[in-house]
Design a protein around this motif. Structure first.
Motif, mmCIF file in Angstrom:
data_model
loop_
_atom_site.group_PDB
_atom_site.id
_atom_site.type_symbol
_atom_site.label_atom_id
_atom_site.label_comp_id
_atom_site.label_asym_id
_atom_site.label_seq_id
_atom_site.Cartn_x
_atom_site.Cartn_y
_atom_site.Cartn_z
ATOM 1 N N UNK A 141 8.951 -46.691 39.645
ATOM 2 C CA UNK A 141 7.746 -46.893 38.849
ATOM 3 C C UNK A 141 6.535 -46.542 39.699
ATOM 4 N N UNK A 142 5.727 -45.630 39.170
ATOM 5 C CA UNK A 142 4.525 -45.195 39.887
ATOM 6 C C UNK A 142 3.298 -45.673 39.117
ATOM 7 N N UNK A 143 2.256 -46.033 39.867
ATOM 8 C CA UNK A 143 1.013 -46.483 39.253
ATOM 9 C C UNK A 143 -0.080 -45.470 39.522
ATOM 10 N N UNK A 144 -0.784 -45.119 38.457
ATOM 11 C CA UNK A 144 -1.874 -44.145 38.535
ATOM 12 C C UNK A 144 -3.160 -44.808 38.049
ATOM 13 N N UNK A 145 -4.252 -44.583 38.772
ATOM 14 C CA UNK A 145 -5.556 -45.134 38.410
ATOM 15 C C UNK A 145 -6.343 -44.049 37.684
ATOM 16 N N UNK A 146 -6.889 -44.403 36.534
ATOM 17 C CA UNK A 146 -7.640 -43.433 35.745
ATOM 18 C C UNK A 146 -8.860 -42.954 36.524
ATOM 19 N N UNK A 147 -9.034 -41.643 36.554
ATOM 20 C CA UNK A 147 -10.162 -40.997 37.223
ATOM 21 C C UNK A 147 -11.315 -40.922 36.223
ATOM 22 N N UNK A 148 -12.300 -41.784 36.411
ATOM 23 C CA UNK A 148 -13.439 -41.853 35.504
ATOM 24 C C UNK A 148 -14.320 -40.621 35.515
ATOM 25 N N UNK A 149 -14.150 -39.751 36.518
ATOM 26 C CA UNK A 149 -14.945 -38.520 36.557
ATOM 27 C C UNK A 149 -14.270 -37.376 35.800
ATOM 28 N N UNK A 150 -13.060 -37.628 35.303
ATOM 29 C CA UNK A 150 -12.343 -36.608 34.528
ATOM 30 C C UNK A 150 -11.691 -37.197 33.278
ATOM 31 N N UNK A 151 -12.190 -38.331 32.818
ATOM 32 C CA UNK A 151 -11.651 -38.978 31.618
ATOM 33 C C UNK A 151 -12.822 -39.356 30.720
ATOM 34 N N UNK A 152 -12.997 -38.580 29.659
ATOM 35 C CA UNK A 152 -14.113 -38.798 28.742
ATOM 36 C C UNK A 152 -13.604 -38.829 27.300
ATOM 37 N N UNK A 153 -13.169 -39.996 26.827
ATOM 38 C CA UNK A 153 -12.706 -40.089 25.436
ATOM 39 C C UNK A 153 -13.793 -39.624 24.478
ATOM 40 N N UNK A 154 -13.354 -38.994 23.395
ATOM 41 C CA UNK A 154 -14.321 -38.500 22.418
ATOM 42 C C UNK A 154 -13.861 -38.873 21.010
ATOM 43 N N UNK A 155 -14.822 -38.901 20.104
ATOM 44 C CA UNK A 155 -14.504 -39.170 18.707
ATOM 45 C C UNK A 155 -15.212 -38.155 17.826
ATOM 46 N N UNK A 156 -14.529 -37.778 16.745
ATOM 47 C CA UNK A 156 -15.031 -36.760 15.824
ATOM 48 C C UNK A 156 -14.996 -37.307 14.409
ATOM 49 N N UNK A 157 -16.012 -36.951 13.636
ATOM 50 C CA UNK A 157 -16.085 -37.392 12.245
ATOM 51 C C UNK A 157 -16.892 -36.380 11.451
ATOM 52 N N UNK A 158 -16.645 -36.362 10.146
ATOM 53 C CA UNK A 158 -17.377 -35.471 9.260
ATOM 54 C C UNK A 158 -18.720 -36.114 8.930
ATOM 55 N N UNK A 159 -19.789 -35.340 9.115
ATOM 56 C CA UNK A 159 -21.137 -35.845 8.892
ATOM 57 C C UNK A 159 -21.718 -35.257 7.612
ATOM 58 N N UNK A 160 -21.726 -36.065 6.551
ATOM 59 C CA UNK A 160 -22.337 -35.710 5.268
ATOM 60 C C UNK A 160 -21.742 -34.449 4.641
ATOM 61 N N UNK A 161 -20.558 -34.044 5.087
ATOM 62 C CA UNK A 161 -19.937 -32.836 4.576
ATOM 63 C C UNK A 161 -20.479 -31.565 5.200
ATOM 64 N N UNK A 162 -21.464 -31.711 6.085
ATOM 65 C CA UNK A 162 -22.069 -30.535 6.714
ATOM 66 C C UNK A 162 -21.264 -30.016 7.892
ATOM 67 N N UNK A 163 -20.845 -30.951 8.759
ATOM 68 C CA UNK A 163 -20.220 -30.517 10.008
ATOM 69 C C UNK A 163 -19.363 -31.632 10.592
ATOM 70 N N UNK A 164 -18.574 -31.263 11.569
ATOM 71 C CA UNK A 164 -17.816 -32.254 12.336
ATOM 72 C C UNK A 164 -18.617 -32.555 13.594
ATOM 73 N N UNK A 165 -19.023 -33.799 13.723
ATOM 74 C CA UNK A 165 -19.775 -34.228 14.896
ATOM 75 C C UNK A 165 -18.817 -34.729 15.965
ATOM 76 N N UNK A 166 -19.120 -34.418 17.216
ATOM 77 C CA UNK A 166 -18.281 -34.826 18.342
ATOM 78 C C UNK A 166 -19.159 -35.582 19.334
#
Length: 188
Positions: free
Chosen positions: A21-46
């Motif tokens: 079993x190996x343990x890895x620490x998340x690298x905060x300088x290369x981990x950027x969760x993102x979320x996407x949603x449709x905005x008013x039917x115009x576009x997908x915002x990220x």
């Protein structure tokens, strides 16, 4: 003497299993969760979150492990400071009361040696729901600059804002949100 030999064998087997079993620490300088949603039917915002921490444990031989991700909800970055403040309000993330978003795994799924999904609990705004993160990319190797082993993955799921008490402006702004977590983690 026979008991001593059996104990020695048992101890070596248990330490060998533990060493797998190996343990890895998340690298905060290369981990950027993102979320996407449709905005008013115009576009997908990220949008993304700029601060993430956590740990990943992995036993590739046994095809088991765990994932523990903590996202600083106050680090949301929409590209517009005024909107960042707006979605940190009570109608959306409510960061004054719920400053973090978490994902804690319950199981990992492999297809051969390839990690393909992680089941677990996502907590947003104090509400916890089971989700499956589909892993679209997974790779472990020695990090060329850090000279340590590292793993990276891209994982994604779809959620509904209404299930996390953040449904304001729906259906104009879509209820369905795609959450993607591109993660890199370095071996401890």
């Amino acid at each position: 003497m026979k008991k001593l030999a059996m104990l020695a064998v048992a101890a070596s087997l248990s330490s060998a299993a533990f060493a797998a079993t190996e343990t890895y620490v998340i690298d905060g300088t290369h981990t950027f969760p993102r979320f996407e949603y449709n905005h008013l039917g115009y576009s997908t915002q990220v949008s993304r979150f700029d601060k993430t921490s956590g740990k990943i444990t992995l036993d590739r031989a046994a095809k088991t492990g765990s994932v523990d991700v903590v996202i600083d909800a106050k680090s949301v970055d929409t590209g517009y400071a005024l909107f960042n403040e707006h979605i940190q309000g009570e109608d959306y993330f409510y960061t004054a009361k719920y400053p973090t978003i978490t994902f804690k795994s319950s199981s990992m799924k492999f297809d051969g040696d390839k990690l393909v999904a992680v089941d677990g609990d996502l907590t947003v705004k104090g509400v916890t729901k089971p989700v499956t993160l589909t892993v679209t990319s997974f790779h472990c190797m020695p990090h060329p600059m850090l000279k340590k082993d590292a793993c990276g993955a891209n994982a994604t799921t779809k959620i509904k804002r209404s299930e996390f008490n953040a449904e304001k402006s729906a259906p104009y702004v879509s209820d369905e949100v795609t959450l993607t977590i591109p993660v890199e983690a370095v071996k401890e």
